[in-house]
Design a protein around this motif. Structure first.
Motif, short mmCIF file in Angstrom:
data_model
loop_
_atom_site.label_atom_id
_atom_site.label_comp_id
_atom_site.label_asym_id
_atom_site.label_seq_id
_atom_site.Cartn_x
_atom_site.Cartn_y
_atom_site.Cartn_z
N VAL A 1 0.36 -1.01 -0.06
CA VAL A 1 0.19 -0.42 -0.14
C VAL A 1 0.72 1.49 0.21
CG1 VAL A 1 -1.91 1.57 1.08
CG2 VAL A 1 -1.87 -1.15 0.89
N ARG A 2 1.93 1.10 0.70
CA ARG A 2 2.72 2.11 0.78
C ARG A 2 3.92 2.56 -0.19
NH1 ARG A 2 7.30 1.31 5.78
NH2 ARG A 2 5.30 0.59 6.13
N TRP A 3 3.91 1.44 -1.14
CA TRP A 3 4.74 1.40 -2.91
C TRP A 3 3.39 2.44 -3.33
CZ3 TRP A 3 3.16 0.33 -7.34
CH2 TRP A 3 3.55 0.16 -8.28
N GLY A 4 2.32 1.56 -3.57
CA GLY A 4 1.53 2.40 -4.14
C GLY A 4 1.14 3.47 -4.60
N LEU A 5 0.38 4.06 -2.82
CA LEU A 5 0.71 5.18 -2.47
C LEU A 5 1.68 6.77 -3.19
CD1 LEU A 5 -0.96 5.32 0.86
CD2 LEU A 5 -2.36 5.80 -1.26
N SER A 6 3.05 5.85 -2.95
CA SER A 6 3.85 7.10 -2.82
C SER A 6 4.37 6.51 -4.38
CB SER A 6 5.29 6.08 -2.20
OG SER A 6 5.71 4.84 -3.05
N ASN A 7 3.93 5.87 -5.57
CA ASN A 7 4.19 5.37 -7.10
C ASN A 7 2.55 6.77 -7.41
OD1 ASN A 7 6.42 4.62 -7.38
ND2 ASN A 7 5.98 3.90 -5.68
N GLY A 8 1.75 6.19 -7.07
CA GLY A 8 0.30 7.01 -7.45
C GLY A 8 0.09 8.50 -7.39
N ALA A 9 0.95 8.67 -6.23
CA ALA A 9 0.06 10.43 -6.23
C ALA A 9 1.48 11.30 -6.69
CB ALA A 9 0.97 10.23 -4.59
N PRO A 10 2.48 10.79 -7.77
CA PRO A 10 2.59 12.20 -8.91
C PRO A 10 1.50 11.71 -10.42
CG PRO A 10 4.63 10.40 -7.73
CD PRO A 10 3.44 10.11 -6.97
N ILE A 11 1.52 10.67 -10.79
CA ILE A 11 0.69 9.94 -11.02
C ILE A 11 -0.44 10.89 -11.04
CG2 ILE A 11 -1.12 8.97 -12.56
CD1 ILE A 11 1.51 6.44 -12.03
N ALA A 12 -1.25 11.02 -9.50
CA ALA A 12 -2.36 11.68 -9.06
C ALA A 12 -2.39 13.43 -9.42
CB ALA A 12 -3.22 11.61 -7.86
N LEU A 13 -2.19 13.98 -9.10
CA LEU A 13 -0.70 14.79 -9.85
C LEU A 13 -0.49 15.61 -10.89
CD1 LEU A 13 2.07 16.09 -6.11
CD2 LEU A 13 -0.26 16.37 -6.87
N GLY A 14 0.13 14.52 -12.03
CA GLY A 14 -0.20 15.51 -13.07
C GLY A 14 -1.54 15.43 -14.11
N TYR A 15 -2.92 14.12 -12.85
CA TYR A 15 -4.22 14.17 -14.00
C TYR A 15 -4.58 15.45 -13.69
CZ TYR A 15 -3.42 9.09 -14.61
OH TYR A 15 -2.97 7.81 -15.23
N LEU A 16 -4.49 15.88 -12.15
CA LEU A 16 -5.36 16.55 -12.33
C LEU A 16 -5.78 17.84 -12.68
CD1 LEU A 16 -5.12 17.43 -8.15
CD2 LEU A 16 -6.99 16.52 -9.18
N PRO A 17 -4.42 19.10 -13.46
CA PRO A 17 -5.31 19.51 -14.20
C PRO A 17 -5.32 19.11 -15.78
CG PRO A 17 -2.89 19.74 -14.16
CD PRO A 17 -3.11 18.46 -13.05
N VAL A 18 -5.33 18.31 -16.15
CA VAL A 18 -6.00 17.24 -17.08
C VAL A 18 -6.65 16.89 -17.02
CG1 VAL A 18 -5.83 15.67 -19.02
CG2 VAL A 18 -4.18 16.27 -18.15
N ALA A 19 -7.96 16.31 -15.96
CA ALA A 19 -9.07 16.34 -15.87
C ALA A 19 -9.51 17.26 -15.71
CB ALA A 19 -9.45 15.31 -14.32
N LEU A 20 -9.31 18.42 -15.11
CA LEU A 20 -10.04 19.82 -14.83
C LEU A 20 -10.29 20.08 -16.36
CD1 LEU A 20 -7.44 21.71 -12.03
CD2 LEU A 20 -10.28 20.82 -11.62
N THR A 21 -9.24 20.31 -16.44
CA THR A 21 -9.29 20.38 -18.18
C THR A 21 -10.16 19.70 -18.88
OG1 THR A 21 -7.08 21.68 -18.75
CG2 THR A 21 -8.26 20.58 -20.70
#
Length: 167
Positions: free
Chosen positions: A15-35
């Motif tokens: 779970v720690r691995w998933g969260l630490s590797n998913g967070a940068p993807i999530a940050l990158g998705y936010l502006p694209v998803a907003l758009t």
């Protein structure tokens, strides 16, 4: 011949691995998803429809294509066919990841829905020699997915605040 043992990854570590590797993807998705949410609303979709598209399709490039096609008046069959062709690469990526993820075949197959370009790359580059934990991959993928849904919803909600001529 010597037996090679692989160590299983603990749940907490996965779970720690998933969260630490998913967070940068999530940050990158936010502006694209907003758009995407904004463009979907400006194409005439409701907040529920644009968010529902993100929930069910969950393929950014196809979603942007579909919104453009909807705005252009293209038919349902053409949109589905175009989406299938554009996303065919996900079949290939899922096949590659299925070999790296430890677990039963039905369980690993179910994870294929969560494969995106970004989760594929991160999982491929950061998989351990003994394999990638299915829980770790799922945690990473869900982190990214929830970010995509949240960004789409927020973009849809605030789309009316942005004049069409700016976008």
């Amino acid at each position: 011949m010597r037996e090679v043992r692989t160590s299983r990854i603990g749940r907490r570590e996965a779970v720690r691995w998933g969260l630490s590797n998913g967070a940068p993807i999530a940050l990158g998705y936010l502006p694209v998803a907003l758009t995407f949410g904004i463009l979907g609303r400006q194409a005439g979709l409701s907040v529920a429809e644009v968010t529902g598209m993100s929930a069910w399709v969950y393929a950014g490039a196809s979603q942007f294509l579909a919104v453009k096609m909807i705005a252009s008046g293209v038919g349902f069959f053409e949109i589905v066919l175009s989406t299938f062709i554009l996303n065919f690469r996900h079949f290939l990526m899922s096949t590659v990841l299925a070999r790296k993820i430890e677990g039963s075949k039905p369980g690993v197959t179910a994870l294929s829905y969560w494969v995106t370009d970004e989760t594929f790359v991160v999982a491929s580059l950061h998989a351990r020699p003994e394999g990638l934990s299915a829980l770790g991959f799922l945690t990473m993928a869900l982190t990214a997915y929830l970010s995509w849904l949240t960004g789409t919803f927020l973009g849809g909600m605030f789309a009316d605040l942005i004049p069409v001529r700016i976008v």
